[in-house]
Scaffold this motif. Structure first.
Motif, PDB file in Angstrom:
ATOM      1  N   HIS A 106       0.823  -1.217   0.000  1.00  0.00           N
ATOM      2  CA  HIS A 106       0.000   0.000   0.000  1.00  0.00           C
ATOM      3  C   HIS A 106       0.856   1.266   0.000  1.00  0.00           C
ATOM      4  CE1 HIS A 106      -3.381  -2.633   0.734  1.00  0.00           C
ATOM      5  NE2 HIS A 106      -2.795  -3.109   1.813  1.00  0.00           N
ATOM      6  N   GLN A 107       2.161   1.123  -0.124  1.00  0.00           N
ATOM      7  CA  GLN A 107       3.074   2.264  -0.074  1.00  0.00           C
ATOM      8  C   GLN A 107       2.869   3.181  -1.281  1.00  0.00           C
ATOM      9  OE1 GLN A 107       7.205   1.143   0.041  1.00  0.00           O
ATOM     10  NE2 GLN A 107       7.930   3.208  -0.402  1.00  0.00           N
ATOM     11  N   MET A 108       2.818   4.484  -0.994  1.00  0.00           N
ATOM     12  CA  MET A 108       2.710   5.471  -2.066  1.00  0.00           C
ATOM     13  C   MET A 108       3.397   6.742  -1.585  1.00  0.00           C
ATOM     14  SD  MET A 108       1.598   5.926  -5.136  1.00  0.00           S
ATOM     15  CE  MET A 108       0.525   4.486  -5.178  1.00  0.00           C
ATOM     16  N   SER A 109       4.419   7.178  -2.310  1.00  0.00           N
ATOM     17  CA  SER A 109       5.141   8.392  -1.938  1.00  0.00           C
ATOM     18  C   SER A 109       5.038   9.473  -2.997  1.00  0.00           C
ATOM     19  CB  SER A 109       6.622   8.062  -1.690  1.00  0.00           C
ATOM     20  OG  SER A 109       6.754   7.157  -0.610  1.00  0.00           O
ATOM     21  N   CYS A 110       4.467   9.157  -4.140  1.00  0.00           N
ATOM     22  CA  CYS A 110       4.368  10.087  -5.258  1.00  0.00           C
ATOM     23  C   CYS A 110       3.260  11.115  -5.000  1.00  0.00           C
ATOM     24  CB  CYS A 110       4.073   9.304  -6.532  1.00  0.00           C
ATOM     25  SG  CYS A 110       3.703  10.326  -7.968  1.00  0.00           S
ATOM     26  N   HIS A 111       3.524  12.403  -5.287  1.00  0.00           N
ATOM     27  CA  HIS A 111       2.519  13.444  -5.127  1.00  0.00           C
ATOM     28  C   HIS A 111       1.868  13.816  -6.458  1.00  0.00           C
ATOM     29  CE1 HIS A 111       3.846  15.118  -0.943  1.00  0.00           C
ATOM     30  NE2 HIS A 111       3.382  13.883  -0.907  1.00  0.00           N
ATOM     31  N   ALA A 112       2.124  13.021  -7.499  1.00  0.00           N
ATOM     32  CA  ALA A 112       1.471  13.247  -8.804  1.00  0.00           C
ATOM     33  C   ALA A 112       0.738  11.977  -9.210  1.00  0.00           C
ATOM     34  CB  ALA A 112       2.504  13.646  -9.848  1.00  0.00           C
ATOM     35  N   THR A 113       0.045  11.407  -8.280  1.00  0.00           N
ATOM     36  CA  THR A 113      -0.629  10.126  -8.494  1.00  0.00           C
ATOM     37  C   THR A 113      -1.879  10.299  -9.354  1.00  0.00           C
ATOM     38  OG1 THR A 113      -1.864  10.465  -6.454  1.00  0.00           O
ATOM     39  CG2 THR A 113       0.168   9.204  -6.294  1.00  0.00           C
ATOM     40  N   HIS A 114      -2.464   9.175  -9.737  1.00  0.00           N
ATOM     41  CA  HIS A 114      -3.734   9.181 -10.466  1.00  0.00           C
ATOM     42  C   HIS A 114      -4.515   7.927 -10.077  1.00  0.00           C
ATOM     43  CE1 HIS A 114      -0.969   6.754 -12.905  1.00  0.00           C
ATOM     44  NE2 HIS A 114      -2.042   6.097 -13.328  1.00  0.00           N
ATOM     45  N   LYS A 115      -5.822   8.004 -10.225  1.00  0.00           N
ATOM     46  CA  LYS A 115      -6.669   6.860  -9.915  1.00  0.00           C
ATOM     47  C   LYS A 115      -6.781   5.946 -11.125  1.00  0.00           C
ATOM     48  CE  LYS A 115      -9.634   8.683  -6.224  1.00  0.00           C
ATOM     49  NZ  LYS A 115     -11.022   8.981  -5.822  1.00  0.00           N
ATOM     50  N   ALA A 116      -6.727   4.650 -10.856  1.00  0.00           N
ATOM     51  CA  ALA A 116      -6.955   3.634 -11.887  1.00  0.00           C
ATOM     52  C   ALA A 116      -7.860   2.579 -11.267  1.00  0.00           C
ATOM     53  CB  ALA A 116      -5.637   3.019 -12.349  1.00  0.00           C
ATOM     54  N   GLY A 117      -9.144   2.673 -11.541  1.00  0.00           N
ATOM     55  CA  GLY A 117     -10.102   1.780 -10.896  1.00  0.00           C
ATOM     56  C   GLY A 117     -10.229   2.138  -9.427  1.00  0.00           C
ATOM     57  N   ASP A 118     -10.109   1.130  -8.558  1.00  0.00           N
ATOM     58  CA  ASP A 118     -10.244   1.383  -7.134  1.00  0.00           C
ATOM     59  C   ASP A 118      -8.894   1.558  -6.444  1.00  0.00           C
ATOM     60  OD1 ASP A 118      -9.341  -1.182  -7.375  1.00  0.00           O
ATOM     61  OD2 ASP A 118     -10.762  -2.065  -5.959  1.00  0.00           O
ATOM     62  N   ARG A 119      -7.832   1.705  -7.239  1.00  0.00           N
ATOM     63  CA  ARG A 119      -6.496   1.911  -6.673  1.00  0.00           C
ATOM     64  C   ARG A 119      -5.910   3.229  -7.164  1.00  0.00           C
ATOM     65  NH1 ARG A 119      -4.575  -0.944  -2.490  1.00  0.00           N
ATOM     66  NH2 ARG A 119      -2.445  -0.981  -3.313  1.00  0.00           N
ATOM     67  N   VAL A 120      -4.961   3.735  -6.389  1.00  0.00           N
ATOM     68  CA  VAL A 120      -4.203   4.916  -6.783  1.00  0.00           C
ATOM     69  C   VAL A 120      -2.853   4.438  -7.306  1.00  0.00           C
ATOM     70  CG1 VAL A 120      -3.059   6.996  -5.940  1.00  0.00           C
ATOM     71  CG2 VAL A 120      -5.372   6.443  -5.172  1.00  0.00           C
ATOM     72  N   LYS A 121      -2.404   5.037  -8.405  1.00  0.00           N
ATOM     73  CA  LYS A 121      -1.155   4.614  -9.042  1.00  0.00           C
ATOM     74  C   LYS A 121      -0.158   5.778  -9.056  1.00  0.00           C
ATOM     75  CE  LYS A 121      -2.798   0.548 -10.380  1.00  0.00           C
ATOM     76  NZ  LYS A 121      -2.229  -0.739  -9.934  1.00  0.00           N
ATOM     77  N   PRO A 122       1.139   5.484  -8.991  1.00  0.00           N
ATOM     78  CA  PRO A 122       2.156   6.539  -9.013  1.00  0.00           C
ATOM     79  C   PRO A 122       2.415   7.046 -10.424  1.00  0.00           C
ATOM     80  CG  PRO A 122       3.209   4.408  -8.833  1.00  0.00           C
ATOM     81  CD  PRO A 122       1.727   4.141  -8.785  1.00  0.00           C
ATOM     82  N   CYS A 123       3.032   8.243 -10.511  1.00  0.00           N
ATOM     83  CA  CYS A 123       3.309   8.809 -11.835  1.00  0.00           C
ATOM     84  C   CYS A 123       4.497   8.127 -12.506  1.00  0.00           C
ATOM     85  CB  CYS A 123       3.560  10.315 -11.739  1.00  0.00           C
ATOM     86  SG  CYS A 123       5.178  10.775 -11.045  1.00  0.00           S
ATOM     87  N   GLY A 124       5.455   7.632 -11.733  1.00  0.00           N
ATOM     88  CA  GLY A 124       6.617   6.962 -12.304  1.00  0.00           C
ATOM     89  C   GLY A 124       7.620   7.898 -12.938  1.00  0.00           C
ATOM     90  N   LYS A 125       7.525   9.217 -12.665  1.00  0.00           N
ATOM     91  CA  LYS A 125       8.416  10.188 -13.311  1.00  0.00           C
ATOM     92  C   LYS A 125       9.147  11.099 -12.324  1.00  0.00           C
ATOM     93  CE  LYS A 125       5.350  10.546 -17.350  1.00  0.00           C
ATOM     94  NZ  LYS A 125       4.498  11.487 -18.137  1.00  0.00           N
ATOM     95  N   CYS A 126       8.603  11.296 -11.155  1.00  0.00           N
ATOM     96  CA  CYS A 126       9.149  12.311 -10.246  1.00  0.00           C
ATOM     97  C   CYS A 126      10.337  11.772  -9.448  1.00  0.00           C
ATOM     98  CB  CYS A 126       8.067  12.802  -9.294  1.00  0.00           C
ATOM     99  SG  CYS A 126       7.465  11.539  -8.148  1.00  0.00           S
ATOM    100  N   GLU A 127      10.974  12.682  -8.725  1.00  0.00           N
ATOM    101  CA  GLU A 127      12.139  12.296  -7.911  1.00  0.00           C
ATOM    102  C   GLU A 127      11.774  11.226  -6.897  1.00  0.00           C
ATOM    103  OE1 GLU A 127      14.455  14.206  -4.198  1.00  0.00           O
ATOM    104  OE2 GLU A 127      14.406  15.513  -5.953  1.00  0.00           O
ATOM    105  N   LYS A 128      10.604  11.357  -6.258  1.00  0.00           N
ATOM    106  CA  LYS A 128      10.218  10.365  -5.252  1.00  0.00           C
ATOM    107  C   LYS A 128       9.998   8.991  -5.884  1.00  0.00           C
ATOM    108  CE  LYS A 128       8.419  13.372  -1.665  1.00  0.00           C
ATOM    109  NZ  LYS A 128       7.333  13.646  -0.702  1.00  0.00           N
ATOM    110  N   CYS A 129       9.418   8.969  -7.047  1.00  0.00           N
ATOM    111  CA  CYS A 129       9.229   7.680  -7.734  1.00  0.00           C
ATOM    112  C   CYS A 129      10.579   7.055  -8.086  1.00  0.00           C
ATOM    113  CB  CYS A 129       8.381   7.857  -9.001  1.00  0.00           C
ATOM    114  SG  CYS A 129       6.612   8.070  -8.677  1.00  0.00           S
ATOM    115  N   ARG A 130      11.512   7.866  -8.555  1.00  0.00           N
ATOM    116  CA  ARG A 130      12.841   7.330  -8.872  1.00  0.00           C
ATOM    117  C   ARG A 130      13.481   6.711  -7.635  1.00  0.00           C
ATOM    118  NH1 ARG A 130      13.208  12.269 -11.670  1.00  0.00           N
ATOM    119  NH2 ARG A 130      14.700  13.165 -10.197  1.00  0.00           N
ATOM    120  N   ARG A 131      13.327   7.364  -6.506  1.00  0.00           N
ATOM    121  CA  ARG A 131      13.934   6.840  -5.282  1.00  0.00           C
ATOM    122  C   ARG A 131      13.281   5.536  -4.842  1.00  0.00           C
ATOM    123  NH1 ARG A 131      13.398  12.126  -1.839  1.00  0.00           N
ATOM    124  NH2 ARG A 131      13.312  10.659  -0.112  1.00  0.00           N
ATOM    125  N   ILE A 132      11.953   5.487  -4.884  1.00  0.00           N
ATOM    126  CA  ILE A 132      11.266   4.271  -4.444  1.00  0.00           C
ATOM    127  C   ILE A 132      11.609   3.098  -5.352  1.00  0.00           C
ATOM    128  CG2 ILE A 132       9.022   3.202  -4.047  1.00  0.00           C
ATOM    129  CD1 ILE A 132       9.830   5.332  -1.975  1.00  0.00           C
TER     130      ILE A 132
END
Length: 785
Positions: free
Chosen positions: A354-380
């Motif tokens: 359930h971990q999510m650190s991205c602040h540019a997320t988006h909803k996909a169905g009933d889950r939230v997904k990360p952007c995969g582009k920001c600094e936080k996503c790169r670190r995770i």
């Protein structure tokens, strides 16, 4: 006239472009059982606009008729305003605020103004336009340009303290790895945990949504607070002429202006803590969030103050000063974020998904997904890959994983090089996940300490969490860490946390168990602040950064048939050490105890050792003059025996006259009013309810419970009562008043009362000393604000 603070700037013209608001007015709050609404009125060039800050709860937490509820609501509503002290001429706080509140708001506004000036205007900020984007580095006594105004007629003192239980833990929760691991560890250790999620308005709530839904459906005691702070911050940004109009569309891993953010959420959780009686507040911050750095000649906290250990101590001191008995800390300070991720992945995979650190997320169905582009996503993605974990478990696609790893060397992991970044890149390189160009190979090397518990006495001390959590927590962490280390002059050296001398030291602000507190008596305090432990070169180093010292003075005298002769001496020394330990870094120095005092009035009782007034005054004077020659500019004499007070005050006057330093004597003045509320006995001045309680809390094995006897003095005139507010100072030989040497009622004493008394005394003095050591002599003599 309202109470206000008048800022003093060295270069007003340089900062003038930032003062864009005439007046920001907060409150008065409208309060309902589940909701608070705080009007915010902003005045610019005579034109006023208004918006509202709103907090909403899922259960009743406020009593609108109660001054305690109104005071708490006013403090919650005030927090967002602390971000604007650099930009307003006046900030007005309408509501119920006591002295502790006003002092806290002033100090945090001052600190935040400096942090915002340095970290938002002196470093590159993609949101700035115009002259504000190229301000000169201004060295100022304070960067707080606003007057903080508390209108008279709405103050409140003497609010009822909270009833809290240190066995109940509130964890400030989100979708981040830190709060997930904190919850997992506390649950693992069998503790009562209350995950409190603060629901920001706007897309930032998406980062917590996956975790919140899991906790809401699966974890008892989960709660949510809704606040529209995000909308309020945007409302303010749209009115700042130096902020880009299209700020909402700028992709960035930083906020445009604000840096006092954690407290906005943290204070929002307090009504639930009060209602549920939670005594511990856990935030999730790791090793490298406590920093002191210098930018263009200005010393600051690197924009991370509200994630630092100093923030924990400041908040704990504030809570205890309010009588709330809430202890704030992070369990993760000895851990790097890579080690945090490792433990979360390997021990609590059901939480990590359930971990999510991205602040540019988006909803996909009933889950939230990360952007995969920001600094936080790169670190995770980088950390999970280095740990041979699967980033798809928490929502990353294979394409996003590839993009993040490819971008690591081009865009970097962090805003500046760190040991954590170098070690992480080394791990990725070793696993073949990235290819490091030869030109950058030197920057990619192992730092073994990153995967170890790091017990640094300043930012991650081994006693930085309550004593009852340490053994269980460190045992779990050591299963996944490559050992534990502590710093010395040659670098990080291996240590065994379970045989460390500080393992059983009680934590400041923590009531704890009597036995746990008692262990403090035999411990030697860290050499970093106990004067007598320092070698002269170390003393020279410490005196280069510390100009404040504590001098404990006690007595060896009878304390009734049931308490030890050294009660006053031991207690003064104990209090001085606990106060220094609770202060933020750099800690004040603690001078060796002066154990003998003016005790002639007890000489009819065997065991009493007394020196005369001149001897004590001259000794303290000589010590004061000597420490002043060493560079001490502020000396706090902590007096454990009332009979010493005339001599100590005389000595303090002489030191001030001849050395021209600040000297004060505390014979209980900072806490007597609070301690008196905890007892039942009038004229309880010696070996009675107070001193027996405080001894039971820290040295129960030395209290002869079989010898307790009540002997409360009563006098013909009320002006002779020792605790009367109208009483005169007078002197008598104790045996003429009491046959046992007791003046009070020790039969009403308890360890629980003693723990509360120590908590109050320590918290009040920590608050005072922490404030004092940051002030120049000029600021002491003339009001800063």
């Amino acid at each position: 006239m309202p109470e206000a603070n008048t800022p003093v700037l060295n270069h007003e013209d340089a900062l003038a472009p930032l003062v864009v608001f005439d007046r920001l007015e907060v409150g008065p709050v409208r309060l309902e059982p589940k909701r608070l609404v705080a009007p915010y009125r902003l005045t610019v060039a005579g034109e006023a606009e208004q918006t509202e800050l709103i907090y909403t709860y899922e259960e009743d937490v406020f009593d609108p008729r109660s001054p305690e509820s109104r005071n708490l609501a006013d403090m919650i509503a005030a927090q967002v305003a602390l971000n604007y002290g650099l930009f307003c001429r006046d900030i007005v706080f309408n509501g119920l605020f006591d002295k502790t509140d006003r002092r806290f708001l002033r100090e945090m506004a001052k600190n935040t103004a400096r942090e915002i000036f340095v970290n938002k205007f002196l470093v590159p900020n993609p949101f700035l336009v115009g002259d504000a984007a190229s301000l000169p580095a201004v060295k100022a006594e304070t960067y707080l340009q606003a007057r903080l105004i508390f209108p008279r007629g709405v103050r409140v003192e003497g609010l009822r303290p909270w009833k809290t239980d240190p066995n109940r833990h509130c964890i400030l929760s989100s979708g981040g790895k830190d709060s997930l691991l904190g919850f997992g560890l506390l649950e693992d250790m069998g503790r009562e945990v209350h995950p409190i999620f603060v629901n920001e308005s706007g897309r930032h709530w998406f980062t917590a949504l996956n975790a919140y839904r899991h906790f809401r459906d699966s974890i008892p005691n989960t709660a949510r607070v809704w606040v529209n702070a995000d909308r309020f911050f945007s409302w303010m940004l749209r009115r700042m002429p130096f902020i880009r109009k299209d700020f909402a569309g700028v992709r960035s891993d930083q906020y445009p202006i604000r840096l006092w953010t954690v407290a906005v959420f943290l204070f929002g959780a307090l009504p639930l803590m009060q209602k549920r009686g939670m005594g511990r507040l856990i935030i999730g911050d790791e090793f490298d969030t406590s920093r002191r750095v210098t930018t263009r000649g200005i010393r600051h906290y690197d924009g991370l103050y509200d994630q630092s250990i100093w923030f924990d101590r400041a908040l704990s001191a504030y809570f205890n000063g309010k009588g709330w008995a809430v202890n704030q800390f992070s369990m993760l300070r000895p851990l790097s974020e890579l080690l945090i991720e490792k433990i979360l992945v390997e021990r609590y995979p059901h939480l990590q998904e359930h971990q999510m650190s991205c602040h540019a997320t988006h909803k996909a169905g009933d889950r939230v997904k990360p952007c995969g582009k920001c600094e936080k996503c790169r670190r995770i993605v980088a950390m999970l890959t280095a740990l041979e974990a699967d980033p798809t478990r928490c929502g990353y696609t294979r394409a996003q994983i590839k993009t993040c790893l490819t971008a690591l060397l081009d865009k970097g992991l962090y805003s500046q090089p760190t040991a954590e970044a170098a070690h992480l890149l080394h791990m990725l390189s070793q696993r073949g996940a990235i290819t490091v160009p030869p030109a950058e190979a030197r920057a990619v090397r192992p730092y073994p300490e990153v995967m170890r518990l790091r017990f640094d006495p300043m930012v991650s001390p081994i006693d930085g969490i309550p004593e009852d959590l340490r053994v269980d927590l460190y045992r779990i962490c050591m299963e996944y860490a490559a050992g534990a280390v502590a710093p010395d002059r040659s670098g990080w050296q291996p240590v065994d946390p379970f045989s460390h001398p500080d393992l059983n030291r009680p934590r400041a602000f923590e009531p704890g168990q009597s036995a746990a507190v008692e262990t403090m008596a035999a411990d030697t305090p860290p050499a970093t602040f106990f004067w007598g432990d320092l070698c002269w070169p170390d003393a020279m180093d410490r005196l280069g950064i510390v100009d404040t010292a504590l001098l404990p003075v006690g007595a060896i005298e009878q304390h009734g048939p049931h308490l030890p002769l050294d009660t006053d001496a031991f207690d003064a020394d104990y209090l001085a050490r606990r106060v220094a330990d609770g202060c933020s870094a750099p800690k004040p120095l603690v001078l060796p105890l002066i154990a003998y005092g003016v005790s002639y009035h007890h000489e009819a009782f065997k065991g009493t050792i007394s020196i005369n007034n001149d001897t004590l005054a001259n000794l303290v004077y000589d010590v004061g003059i000597s420490v002043a020659k060493n560079g001490i500019k502020k000396l706090v004499i902590i007096n454990g025996h009332g009979g010493n007070a005339p001599s100590l005050n005389f000595a303090a006057q002489r030191i001030n006259q001849d050395a021209r330093i600040f000297v004060c004597v505390d014979t209980g003045e900072t806490s007597d009013v609070d301690v008196d509320r905890l007892i039942e006995t009038p004229n309880d001045v010696h070996a009675g309810e107070i001193e027996t309680s405080t001894s039971l809390a820290i040295r129960p094995h030395l209290v002869r419970l079989d010898r307790l006897q009540m002997e409360v003095p009563a006098f013909t005139s009320r002006y002779l009562d020792f605790t009367s507010k109208r009483g005169v100072s007078w002197y008598a030989h104790t045996h003429k008043i009491s046959a046992s040497g007791v003046m009070g009622d020790p039969t009403k004493a308890s360890a629980q009362k003693g723990e509360k008394m120590w908590a109050v005394m320590i918290a009040n003095l920590v608050g005072f000393v922490d404030q004092l050591k940051t002030m120049t002599l000029k600021e002491i003599y003339q009001r800063k604000y």
